[in-house]
Scaffold this active site. Structure first.
Site, mmCIF file in Angstrom:
data_model
loop_
_atom_site.group_PDB
_atom_site.id
_atom_site.type_symbol
_atom_site.label_atom_id
_atom_site.label_comp_id
_atom_site.label_asym_id
_atom_site.label_seq_id
_atom_site.Cartn_x
_atom_site.Cartn_y
_atom_site.Cartn_z
ATOM 1 C CE LYS A 132 4.339 4.095 -16.481
ATOM 2 N NZ LYS A 132 4.208 5.190 -15.350
ATOM 3 C CG ASN A 133 5.784 2.798 -12.584
ATOM 4 O OD1 ASN A 133 5.672 3.799 -13.257
ATOM 5 N ND2 ASN A 133 4.601 2.229 -12.182
ATOM 6 C CB ILE A 137 -3.143 2.794 -3.154
ATOM 7 C CG1 ILE A 137 -2.550 1.550 -2.362
ATOM 8 C CG2 ILE A 137 -1.963 3.719 -3.612
ATOM 9 C CD1 ILE A 137 -1.700 0.724 -3.189
ATOM 10 N NE ARG A 171 2.156 11.731 -8.127
ATOM 11 C CZ ARG A 171 2.037 12.188 -7.051
ATOM 12 N NH1 ARG A 171 1.692 13.440 -7.157
ATOM 13 N NH2 ARG A 171 2.678 11.999 -6.121
ATOM 14 N NE ARG A 200 1.394 9.043 -18.661
ATOM 15 C CZ ARG A 200 0.872 9.120 -17.688
ATOM 16 N NH1 ARG A 200 -0.439 9.192 -17.363
ATOM 17 N NH2 ARG A 200 1.609 8.741 -16.627
ATOM 18 C CG ASP A 208 -0.252 1.203 -11.192
ATOM 19 O OD1 ASP A 208 -0.903 1.934 -10.971
ATOM 20 O OD2 ASP A 208 1.038 1.439 -11.293
ATOM 21 C CB CYS A 230 -3.525 13.048 -12.308
ATOM 22 S SG CYS A 230 -3.181 11.446 -11.485
ATOM 23 N NE ARG A 242 -0.837 9.706 -8.332
ATOM 24 C CZ ARG A 242 -0.324 9.097 -9.441
ATOM 25 N NH1 ARG A 242 -0.514 9.304 -10.449
ATOM 26 N NH2 ARG A 242 0.859 8.429 -8.951
HETATM 27 C C1 UD1 Z 1 3.704 4.988 -7.776
HETATM 28 C C2 UD1 Z 1 3.520 4.638 -9.454
HETATM 29 C C3 UD1 Z 1 2.016 4.296 -9.760
HETATM 30 C C4 UD1 Z 1 1.413 3.644 -8.688
HETATM 31 C C5 UD1 Z 1 1.794 4.167 -7.280
HETATM 32 C C6 UD1 Z 1 1.010 3.184 -6.134
HETATM 33 C C7 UD1 Z 1 5.490 5.513 -10.639
HETATM 34 C C8 UD1 Z 1 6.189 6.373 -11.671
HETATM 35 N N1 UD1 Z 1 4.259 5.336 -10.088
HETATM 36 O O1 UD1 Z 1 3.046 6.352 -8.057
HETATM 37 O O2 UD1 Z 1 2.237 3.743 -11.099
HETATM 38 O O3 UD1 Z 1 0.230 3.591 -8.895
HETATM 39 O O4 UD1 Z 1 3.259 4.019 -7.107
HETATM 40 O O5 UD1 Z 1 1.539 1.899 -6.514
HETATM 41 O O6 UD1 Z 1 6.432 4.573 -9.996
HETATM 42 N N2 UD1 Z 1 0.906 10.059 -1.034
HETATM 43 C C9 UD1 Z 1 0.512 11.093 -0.245
HETATM 44 N N3 UD1 Z 1 1.745 12.081 -0.139
HETATM 45 C C10 UD1 Z 1 2.771 11.773 -0.976
HETATM 46 C C11 UD1 Z 1 3.034 10.666 -1.694
HETATM 47 C C12 UD1 Z 1 1.916 9.898 -1.871
HETATM 48 O O7 UD1 Z 1 -0.089 11.220 0.590
HETATM 49 O O8 UD1 Z 1 3.659 12.716 -0.724
HETATM 50 C C13 UD1 Z 1 -0.285 9.146 -0.997
HETATM 51 C C14 UD1 Z 1 -0.739 8.948 -2.471
HETATM 52 O O9 UD1 Z 1 -1.797 9.767 -2.754
HETATM 53 C C15 UD1 Z 1 -1.311 7.407 -2.433
HETATM 54 C C16 UD1 Z 1 -0.178 6.698 -1.715
HETATM 55 O O10 UD1 Z 1 0.416 7.725 -0.961
HETATM 56 O O11 UD1 Z 1 -2.494 7.445 -1.751
HETATM 57 C C17 UD1 Z 1 0.764 5.976 -2.346
HETATM 58 O O12 UD1 Z 1 1.243 6.586 -3.733
HETATM 59 P P1 UD1 Z 1 2.842 6.466 -4.028
HETATM 60 O O13 UD1 Z 1 3.132 5.224 -3.684
HETATM 61 O O14 UD1 Z 1 3.544 7.609 -3.687
HETATM 62 O O15 UD1 Z 1 2.687 6.720 -5.729
HETATM 63 P P2 UD1 Z 1 3.523 7.425 -6.792
HETATM 64 O O16 UD1 Z 1 4.965 7.144 -6.198
HETATM 65 O O17 UD1 Z 1 3.168 8.616 -7.075
#
Ligand code: UD1
Length: 417
Positions: A22-23, A326, A92, A396, A304, A116, A121
């Site tokens: 999915k990701n 995370i 998201r 999902r 995850d 969420c 996030r």
């Molecule tokens: C992706 C995955 C999700 C997984 C996560 C962490 C997808 C669609 N989803 O989510 O399943 O749980 O990686 O492996 O691929 N952060 C910030 N600012 C930002 C973006 C992120 O502070 O602009 C923080 C987040 O709150 C979190 C950390 O960075 O603490 C990592 O998040 P991120 O790797 O960005 O997660 P996603 O890409 O949303």
């Protein structure tokens, strides 16, 4: 609303096949927007999140055909630049359209994704990256309004490792003028996959699998055919099901190299793992040993799989501590697991899990995608019957989980309430 009913099924056996990730597909769909013409994605599972993303792409003017296990995306007529709240609030990952819209249409209005169930996030890292590449960003009526007549290569330093921000920035940088260097990038397999897809389309990205990516901007990209990598989280969920079973199961069509951190923890818990090509046989231990886990960016233990591993620890012979750096608040499953007679208490942001002899079935509620998978795993080992409601969360991200686990002999079925 549908519910999943599970009766205690500890003696699983046989093979269980992993679907496409999915990701990886969610960013791949956004990447397809960068090249006018028709891209084809294969090894695509049947998931609600992909339908939501397909809906969004159609709203933007792309043509999306989602078949049994493939998807074609023709973005020749990409013309609308607004990702509306109704769609972004469902998922998201819709924020992935920001980079491609900016690169191709020079302007994007994307609804703020908001928080969420697994915590706040933010998307600040995505926005900082776009600004570094020359976009002006305004927040207006809950929307991110980004504009750039021309994206220009730049140095981008990420404060934190973010899968989403790394991928979004990559999608904008590949068509920017000049060289972009991105530091402290995420190294998750889905980032590598995105780099591979972009390079196949004619992008010039080096540094794959490292924290520093360098991108030489190109004028245009062409559409491609791309096979999705296996879903490491689905594979990991099944491996944990094997660890909870009383007999071995084999997880097929997976990529063991993406799952090393989990496999190490499963071995510490007493499992024997037999890796043969893309299959992993999990031989469960007689007694599960307690193991501490800290979820961190790849190649460490994935957030995850944190909820699912917690289920394994509820039956361990002793106490374990589970932490998530995370998403530190990602422990909604704890209260539900305690309804199934687990003994878990939160000490700040650490789940302290005291192993018990057995779990007991009950009615529980899915709160988010991975928490629901954890409840299904718990249902397999809980005495009696477990009913998991709000299972749209599981649809999902898991393709027919009840059919797949049913194939291992699990007594699990879906009820349309
Ligand atoms: C992706 C995955 C999700 C997984 C996560 C962490 C997808 C669609 N989803 O989510 O399943 O749980 O990686 O492996 O691929 N952060 C910030 N600012 C930002 C973006 C992120 O502070 O602009 C923080 C987040 O709150 C979190 C950390 O960075 O603490 C990592 O998040 P991120 O790797 O960005 O997660 P996603 O890409 O949303």
């Amino acid at each position: 609303m549908d519910r999943i009913i599970i009766e205690e099924s500890r003696n699983l056996s046989g093979n269980i096949k992993v679907s496409g990730a999915k990701n990886a597909i969610l960013p791949a769909m956004a990447v397809a927007l960068l090249a006018p013409g028709k891209s084809l994605l294969t090894n695509v599972p049947n998931l609600i999140d992909l339908k939501s993303m397909a809906h969004l792409l159609r709203v933007l003017g792309a043509r999306v055909d989602y078949d049994v296990d493939s998807m074609s995306i023709d973005s020749s007529d990409l013309c609308f630049n607004e990702a509306p709240y109704e769609l972004v609030s469902k998922m998201r990952a819709s924020v992935y359209v920001l980079g491609p819209l900016l690169a191709r249409l020079k302007e994007a209005r994307v609804s703020f994704p908001g928080g969420c169930a697994i915590g706040t996030r933010p998307v600040d890292l995505h926005l900082k990256a776009m600004e570094a590449l020359g976009a002006t960003i305004n927040i207006d009526q809950g929307y991110i309004h980004a504009k750039a007549d021309e994206l220009k290569g730049a140095d981008i330093h990420f404060d934190k490792s973010s899968v989403g921000a790394t991928i979004n920035a990559l999608m904008a940088a590949v068509l920017a003028k000049g060289t972009t260097r991105m530091f402290n990038c995420a190294k998750e397999p889905e980032v590598d996959f995105t780099v591979d897809m972009l390079n196949k389309m004619g992008a010039k990205i080096t540094g794959r699998s490292t924290k520093t990516l360098t991108i030489e901007g190109v004028d245009s990209l062409y559409p491609v055919k791309m096979e999705m990598i296996p879903d490491r989280i689905e594979a990991g969920t099944f491996m944990i099901a094997g660890a909870l079973s009383t007999s071995p199961i084999t997880v097929t069509n997976c990529e063991p190299a993406h799952l090393e951190a989990l496999m190490e923890k499963l071995r510490e818990a007493g499992c024997e793992l037999i890796v043969e090509g893309s299959s992993v046989t999990v031989v469960p231990p007689k007694k599960i040993k307690p193991v501490d886990v800290v979820a961190v960016p790849h190649p460490g233990f994935p957030t995850d799989l944190q909820a699912q591993f917690t289920v394994l620890m509820t039956l361990a012979d002793g106490t374990s501590r589970i932490e998530d750096t995370i998403f530190p608040e990602r422990f909604m499953h704890v209260a539900e697991l305690n309804r199934l007679q687990a003994d878990i208490r939160m000490e700040g942001n650490v789940a302290v899990v005291n192993g018990v002899e057995a779990l007991g079935g009950a009615e529980v509620m899915a709160t988010d995608l991975r928490a629901s998978a954890a409840l299904v795993l718990a249902g397999l080992v809980a005495k009696g019957k477990t009913t998991v409601s709000r299972i749209y969360h599981i649809d999902r991200g898991y393709d027919r989980i009840e059919e797949k686990l049913g194939g291992l002999g699990a007594k699990i079925y879906r009820e349309n309430a």
